[in-house]
Every structure is written in structure tokens, then in C-alpha cells.
Write a protein that holds these residues in place. Structure first.
Motif, PDB file in Angstrom:
ATOM      1  N   GLU A  51      42.640  51.372 102.444  1.00 29.84           N
ATOM      2  CA  GLU A  51      41.337  50.748 102.199  1.00 29.84           C
ATOM      3  C   GLU A  51      40.959  49.767 103.307  1.00 29.84           C
ATOM      4  O   GLU A  51      39.784  49.651 103.681  1.00 29.84           O
ATOM      5  CB  GLU A  51      41.358  49.987 100.861  1.00 29.84           C
ATOM      6  N   VAL A  52      41.933  49.049 103.819  1.00 30.25           N
ATOM      7  CA  VAL A  52      41.668  48.119 104.921  1.00 30.25           C
ATOM      8  C   VAL A  52      41.327  48.913 106.182  1.00 30.25           C
ATOM      9  O   VAL A  52      40.371  48.578 106.898  1.00 30.25           O
ATOM     10  CB  VAL A  52      42.882  47.183 105.162  1.00 30.25           C
ATOM     11  N   LYS A  54      40.018  51.820 106.346  1.00 25.70           N
ATOM     12  CA  LYS A  54      38.675  52.386 106.178  1.00 25.70           C
ATOM     13  C   LYS A  54      37.605  51.342 106.520  1.00 25.70           C
ATOM     14  O   LYS A  54      36.649  51.624 107.243  1.00 25.70           O
ATOM     15  CB  LYS A  54      38.521  52.856 104.725  1.00 25.70           C
ATOM     16  N   LYS A  55      37.792  50.140 106.022  1.00 34.47           N
ATOM     17  CA  LYS A  55      36.819  49.065 106.297  1.00 34.47           C
ATOM     18  C   LYS A  55      36.804  48.700 107.784  1.00 34.47           C
ATOM     19  O   LYS A  55      35.743  48.417 108.348  1.00 34.47           O
ATOM     20  CB  LYS A  55      37.152  47.815 105.481  1.00 34.47           C
ATOM     21  N   GLY A 297      37.605  44.045 107.377  1.00 35.45           N
ATOM     22  CA  GLY A 297      38.899  44.619 107.006  1.00 35.45           C
ATOM     23  C   GLY A 297      39.461  43.971 105.748  1.00 35.45           C
ATOM     24  O   GLY A 297      39.962  44.651 104.848  1.00 35.45           O
ATOM     25  N   GLY A 300      38.630  45.180 102.324  1.00 37.89           N
ATOM     26  CA  GLY A 300      39.394  46.313 101.788  1.00 37.89           C
ATOM     27  C   GLY A 300      40.509  45.904 100.841  1.00 37.89           C
ATOM     28  O   GLY A 300      41.025  46.721 100.085  1.00 37.89           O
ATOM     29  N   THR A 301      40.872  44.624 100.875  1.00 39.56           N
ATOM     30  CA  THR A 301      41.927  44.156  99.961  1.00 39.56           C
ATOM     31  C   THR A 301      41.363  43.825  98.578  1.00 39.56           C
ATOM     32  O   THR A 301      42.121  43.554  97.656  1.00 39.56           O
ATOM     33  CB  THR A 301      42.636  42.892 100.499  1.00 39.56           C
ATOM     34  N   TYR A 302      40.020  43.824  98.472  1.00 41.35           N
ATOM     35  CA  TYR A 302      39.403  43.416  97.209  1.00 41.35           C
ATOM     36  C   TYR A 302      38.802  44.568  96.408  1.00 41.35           C
ATOM     37  O   TYR A 302      38.287  44.356  95.317  1.00 41.35           O
ATOM     38  CB  TYR A 302      38.335  42.348  97.477  1.00 41.35           C
ATOM     39  N   THR A 303      38.811  45.784  96.940  1.00 38.01           N
ATOM     40  CA  THR A 303      38.333  46.923  96.147  1.00 38.01           C
ATOM     41  C   THR A 303      39.434  47.283  95.149  1.00 38.01           C
ATOM     42  O   THR A 303      40.609  46.958  95.366  1.00 38.01           O
ATOM     43  CB  THR A 303      38.039  48.141  97.044  1.00 38.01           C
ATOM     44  N   GLU A 305      40.896  50.074  94.573  1.00 40.47           N
ATOM     45  CA  GLU A 305      41.909  50.886  95.250  1.00 40.47           C
ATOM     46  C   GLU A 305      42.726  50.033  96.223  1.00 40.47           C
ATOM     47  O   GLU A 305      43.952  50.153  96.304  1.00 40.47           O
ATOM     48  CB  GLU A 305      41.192  52.031  95.996  1.00 40.47           C
ATOM     49  N   GLY A 306      42.039  49.153  96.959  1.00 43.71           N
ATOM     50  CA  GLY A 306      42.718  48.288  97.915  1.00 43.71           C
ATOM     51  C   GLY A 306      43.695  47.341  97.235  1.00 43.71           C
ATOM     52  O   GLY A 306      44.805  47.107  97.724  1.00 43.71           O
ATOM     53  N   GLN A 309      46.726  49.242  96.471  1.00 45.60           N
ATOM     54  CA  GLN A 309      47.500  49.570  97.680  1.00 45.60           C
ATOM     55  C   GLN A 309      48.293  48.373  98.205  1.00 45.60           C
ATOM     56  O   GLN A 309      49.461  48.511  98.583  1.00 45.60           O
ATOM     57  CB  GLN A 309      46.557  50.112  98.768  1.00 45.60           C
TER      58      GLN A 309
END
Lengths: 404, 404
Positions: A51-52, A54-55, A297, A300-303, A305-306, A309
Motif C-alpha cells: 500500500e505504501v 502504491k502511494k 507514502g 498508505g499506512t492508514y488504509t 489494507e495498509g 500490511q
């Protein structure tokens, strides 16, 4: 003739990691066939999560197009990230923060190092002992160290608060009153932490005595126990006396990607001055923001899915922590930490010094760790192991130590 | 009770850009149908070039895989980048540097702001007037400002060196001896520069008097004339007296991507102390490196294709500089800069003050610029325009100014 900042000359050489490096190199050279495993580093090894990534790619693409290109970032950091931080890291713990109390930075090391700039040189600091060296060194640079006492391994003007097995690694309130108190829980290097009630004692003390607490919460993602606070602001009144520093390094593997943030509540006052306003001024004058790409980036830690992960990566490291802790405990070693932290702090056996144990481990078990004395006088007789290796190597290393 | 750094309270509010913002907002609200063009910002507008984008994506991909993931960066920055800098930015100008004299940072603003930390508070600084505010403000924070004299718009302990049309914007050697001299050429805000011979005079002065020069070369990529130095180290003896600060912000559009570097030669000594070693210590203690991704991104500026691409962006901006400079000169305005710089510095007409001209331009031409007085007392009566807009808007803005 221009004059240098003489305070820099008071700092002893950063002996610890260079000495470790030299000893390991020498051993490897003399024994090229041996498989040396390092449980010494405090750096992560797992890659950034999808996820990170991707962002990050998305943000790079934005920077390639005029319409979505971003120049200078807002002084305090992008609002989208400050909002996400408040919503995800604080509100679930019952902590309300205003958007302009959160300052995005290039990492917790910069912030812990720079935060002293906004305070008078004429403050007395207190640190736990053992301690993350940046707190002390940056204050020495600012002129708050006094003189270095080499035989004691300490600075004359710094209040050291011993954290040992005897006090369960919870510092006692100091006898002399400090103006600035550095606390790091979960702790580097001991891997131990304190409960919310124990932290409340410090908050009450700081409010009573007029001290400010610099609370380093870089390892909060590793907390597994319910009564351990993730933020100092879970304690009553902490906004009036505490600054909190956070990092993406250890929770999301950003050690080489660089991002962190610092919370300075508006309620933290010195007379009629908001300390927040000074930090804002420093941020606007001596810093120009973290890269847009990196701030994206972190999103991506806050979605959902992220979050899953990065949790998996932390769980991976924490399985290593259990392997180390349990293996050594079963073999009769006294071990601490590793429950709410990626660090395991062990008592050296047979009254060996930290460095003697280091040599023993390197030469007989081919395992590298960090001598506790490198973190302060009360680290003597202790040793730090870290959970950032692979499962396989960690198991192998512990088996070798047990066989010693 | 803890005490704040009282020096921060000596800083006047950052009035300039907030006042501009307020005036522009008020005008737009009252005149929603008007097309207001800004030639005021110092921020780039063109996207990152394809070669940089390619490197950024590549680095992000590396961070996604365990085998190529990068954690903590080397203290001074990655060697590949420091080598590329020496090879591309210095060797072609005849300047030899050692790899460990180059320090990668998160940008020139951080470095210009932080460099004062390694010098004693007990140094006298000199700046040109007008000046980039960070030099003065960061020194005031460190306690070198003295007191602010609001009616003069200056600090009591700072040596201001006037740069006006009368001295062709080349500062004269100061009558009082400064310990630390800040020079920025090509200059922000005036857009003017000095020749290598003129800079040699400063190097000779600094060596003779024991001063250190902080040379801000953030705009060197805009130099078009042969006798203008790109690096202070083109001058003889400069390694013994000068620190040079560089940026990727303006040459490669990194204002929001954040990267720069500082050169501290080993020959720069204070007694038997290498100033370089102090900066290395600060770098290692209060900073943890620029992101690997961004350092790789900068490598895209050094490929043959990348060099061509960033040159095209600079040329684009410099065409705007010519449009502004030529258009205003033809209309009878006195204009400076814009030849080796993206900034044009103009004399306000009819003895208008900087702010009066700002109001006139906003209200009658719907063009926004920056009042020169915001950069220092000797900026009064001048006005800054920047080249970072589109060709179309820049032309339109100049046509409107000419018609005033």
C-alpha cells in the motif's frame, strides 16, 4: 577570527557502533568461513508494504505532470496527513488534537535532536540511563551538558535516571528538579515500558514542578499490552506539559524513507508563550517540509489494507522477539523487554561486562549484539538484541547462544 | 520551571508573505471577475523531468523488495550521489573535492538554517541587504542578532551590507570585521551576481581577516555569463575559508521533493579543528539522511538525457526572465537581474515605496509581485518579479504593467 561552537568538542567519539564494526570485521577477516549473524542493528529489514509502494508510485506520477506537480509543502506538512494522523493515531485512544498541533518532519531523530533548540540553554535536562544517545548529544551541542566525565561516562550537568532490573526499568522521580525530561516508552534500548498509571506519575510531576516532558513514542506500534499507553496524551493533563515525537521508521519501515511527526499542544505554555509557536517558527525557518512523495507514502499506512500490511511486518518482527526472549529465558538468562518492543535487553551472565559478553558472543556463537554500556553507565552488565532479522537467522542465533 | 529560547521572541512576525496573501485575497474577493497573475512566488511550476521520474519509480520498486530495500542511509548521504556531484558539479569547473567533504541534506533551507549551529554564539555575522530572511532569522534564534530595531527593520548586532543600484548590487567590504559572512550569488532576491574576480576579493578578505563565508549557490544553474563563478571554490584559497550550499530545488524542480547538499572542505580549520568534523557530527546526531528514493531521483539529473531535460526547464524559465526584463526595460523601467537568475529586481517608478507599487500593480494591472522592503531596509524602492510562471501569463502580466 570566527569561532566554532566549542560544545561540540565536549562530545566523546561515537565509539559504540564503530567499535562493534571494527571487532566484527576483524573476526570475519580472521574467520572467513564462519556465518556471523547480527542481532545488533536497530534498522528494519522488511520492505515497504504494497500500500505504501502504491502511494509512492502514485505520488511520483503526480510529480511528473504540471497539473498535479507539487512545489513547496505547507510549513507544518500536508493537511491530509495531519488529519489522518489525528484520526488514526490519536482519536481511537481518546486523544483530541487540533490540526495545527501536529508537525510533519523528516523523522524522529531530527525532531528529538532539534527540539532542544526552542528551549533556553539555561535548562537542566534529565534522561534515563541507559539512553538513546541523541537526547544527550544534542543537548551537549546546545550547551546543556556541562563537562564530560570520562571515568563516569556521563556529563556533569545532565541528570541521569537509572533504569535497571532493580527498579523494573521504571525511572524514579529525580531528586534534583529537571526542566526538561526525556522519556522514551517503549524504551530504546531496554525494550521495556511503563503503564499508563506509571506515566501519569511523571505527568503529574512535570505539571507540579514546571518541567516539560519530551516523550519519544517511536516504538508505540509494538505495544501488545493493554495498560501501556500509546500516547502520553492518554494521561490527564499531559497536553500542558508534554511534547510527543512519533516516527514511521519502525512501524512502517521508513528508516530509509524518512518521515515522522511531533505533537506540540497549544496548552503547553511558558508564561504567556505557546511553545507550539516557537516550534512552528523553527519549522518554518530551519526546515522546508518532508517530500510530498513521502508524505503521500505514509498515507498508505492508514488504509485498511495498509494497516493490515504493516501489522503483518510488526508481527513478523515480534515473533523474533518471542523467539529471543523465550529461548534465552528457558536457558536461564535474565531477559527483559521484547513484549511491547522489538528490543530484548538481557543481563550478561556470570558478571561479564557488556563488552566481555560481546566478545564471547562474537567469538564463540558468531552472533553480534550491542553492549549495554554503550547506552550509558547503567547499561553496563546488560546487552541488547534486536528482532529485525529473519526468523531463520534469529532461531539459529539463539540456539547458538544457548549452547554457549 | 522550564525556560524557552527567548531569542525566538526577538523575531518580528513573518509579515511579508502573509501580508501579500491577505491583500491578494481581499482584492480577489472584491473583484471576482479579474484574472490576477502572480509573478511573486519563488516556487517552480514545471514538473519533475522524465529522467528523475524514472529514477524515482525505480527506487520505489527497490524499496518494495527485501533484497533491494534500503534502511538507514549513510550519515553523509549515498556515495553514488556524492560521487556524481563531484564529477558533474565540481570537476568540470576545475574544483577537486573529496567524497567526505560533500554532505547530502534535505535541502538548502535546512542547511543554511542549521549551519550556524556549529559556530559559537559569540560570532558577528554579516549579510547583504536585501537578503534571504533565513540567514538572519536562524542566527537570531542562535542568539547572534542582538535586539530588533523596528524603526530600522534590522537587528542591532548584524552587519548589513547594502546592495543597491548605486554599487551595482555588489556589497562593499564591511568596515567592521564580521566572523561569518553570508553571500548568495546569483542572488535572491535581486537576481544579480558577481564575477569571479569580485568574489575573489571576498575570499581574500575572509582569509586575511579570519572570517568564514557561507556561500549559497542555490541558483547556480541559471548562470549564463562566462565570468560568473558557479562555485566559490573556483576562487583561489576558498577551501580555507568557505562553505558552499547547493540545492536541487531550482535547477531540477525539487522544491517539494527536498534535496540539497553542503560542501565543507577539510582545509577549513579553526585552530586545529576541522569545521567539517563538526558538521559531520551535527549531521550524524541531529539528522538521519535524505530519503534513498529522493537521492536516487537526483541521479536522474546527471544522466545525459536528464541534463538535457533540466536544461530545457531552466531555459523555459529564463525565457520568462528575458520577457520580463526586456519588456520592462523597453518601457523605461530600471531593471536588474534576470540574466543569470530567475529573479528580476526592478526600481519602483516615481519614487513609490515597495508597498505602494505592490498595491498599484495589484489594483491596476492585476499582477502580484514581492515588495523589496520585505527583504531588508535597502530593498525599499525595489520590487521582485519571478520567472516561474507560464510564458503566456508572463507576457500578459508584462503587457499590463507596461500599460500602467
Amino acid at each position: 577570527m570566527f569561532k566554532i561552537n566549542e560544545n561540540y568538542l565536549k562530545l566523546p567519539g561515537s565509539y559504540l557502533f564503530s567499535m562493534i564494526g571494527k571487532k566484527v570485521s576483524a573476526y570475519k577477516e580472521a574467520n572467513p568461513d564462519r556465518d556471523v549473524i547480527s542481532l545488533g542493528i536497530g534498522d528494519v529489514t522488511l520492505p515497504l508494504v504494497p500500500e505504501v509502494i502504491k502511494k509512492l508510485h502514485g505520488a511520483v506520477d503526480e510529480m511528473a505532470v504540471k497539473e498535479t506537480f507539487r512545489g513547496y509543502t505547507p510549513d507544518l506538512g500536508y493537511q491530509f496527513l495531519r488529519d489522518a494522523i489525528i484520526e488514526n493515531d490519536f482519536l481511537p485512544r481518546g486523544v483530541q488534537l487540533d490540526n495545527d498541533e501536529v508537525f510533519i518532519s523528516d523523522g524522529a531523530k531530527s525532531d528529538t535532536g532539534n527540539i532542544g533548540d526552542i528551549f533556553s540553554v539555561d535548562n537542566r535536562i534529565a534522561v534515563t540511563d541507559p539512553v538513546y544517545p541523541v537526547y544527550v548529544d544534542s543537548n551537549v551541542m546546545n550547551g546543556r551538558g556541562g563537562i564530560y566525565l570520562p571515568d563516569q561516562g556521563r556529563f556533569s550537568d545532565v541528570i541521569y535516571m537509572p533504569c535497571t532490573a532493580e527498579n523494573n526499568f521504571v525511572p524514579e522521580l529525580p531528586k534534583e528538579r529537571p526542566d526538561i525530561i526525556y522519556l522514551c516508552f517503549p524504551n530504546n534500548p531496554t525494550g521495556t515500558t511503563i503503564t499508563k498509571d506509571q506515566l501519569q506519575v511523571w505527568v503529574d510531576y512535570a505539571r507540579r514542578e514546571g518541567s516539560v516532558i519530551i516523550f519519544d513514542a517511536a516504538y508505540e506500534a509494538y505495544i501488545t499490552e493493554d495498560d501501556v499507553p500509546h500516547s502520553i496524551y492518554e494521561c490527564e493533563g499531559a497536553k500542558e506539559c508534554a511534547i510527543e515525537i512519533r516516527s514511521y521508521s519502525k512501524n512502517a519501515g521508513f528508516t530509509g524513507t524518512r518521515l515522522g511527526f511531533t505533537v506540540v499542544p497549544k496548552q503547553l505554555m511558558c508564561g504567556d508563550v505557546h511553545v507550539r509557536d516557537l516550534w512552528a517558527r523553527r519549522h518554518g525557518t530551519k526546515f522546508n517540509g518532508a517530500p510530498y512523495i513521502v508524505q503521500m507514502g505514509a498515507m498508505g499506512t492508514y488504509t485498511p489494507e495498509g494497516k493490515k500490511q504493516i501489522r503483518e511486518e510488526i508481527d513478523y518482527y515480534m515473533e523474533n522477539a518471542r523467539t529471543i526472549r523465550q529461548g534465552l529465558a528457558d536457558a536461564g538468562y535474565a531477559v527483559y523487554g521484547g513484549v511491547n518492543s522489538p528490543y530484548i535487553w538481557m543481563k550478561t551472565p556470570k558478571d561479564l561486562s557488556s563488552w566481555e559478553f560481546f566478545d564471547l558472543l562474537l567469538n564463540k556463537a558468531n552472533v553480534v549484539g550491542t553492549p549495554g554500556s554503550g547506552f550509558g553507565p547503567h547499561g553496563e552488565g546488560y546487552f541488547r538484541l534486536t528482532s529485525f532479522g529473519t526468523h531463520e537467522n534469529t532461531k539459529k542465533a539463539i540456539e547458538r547462544i544457548i549452547k554457549l
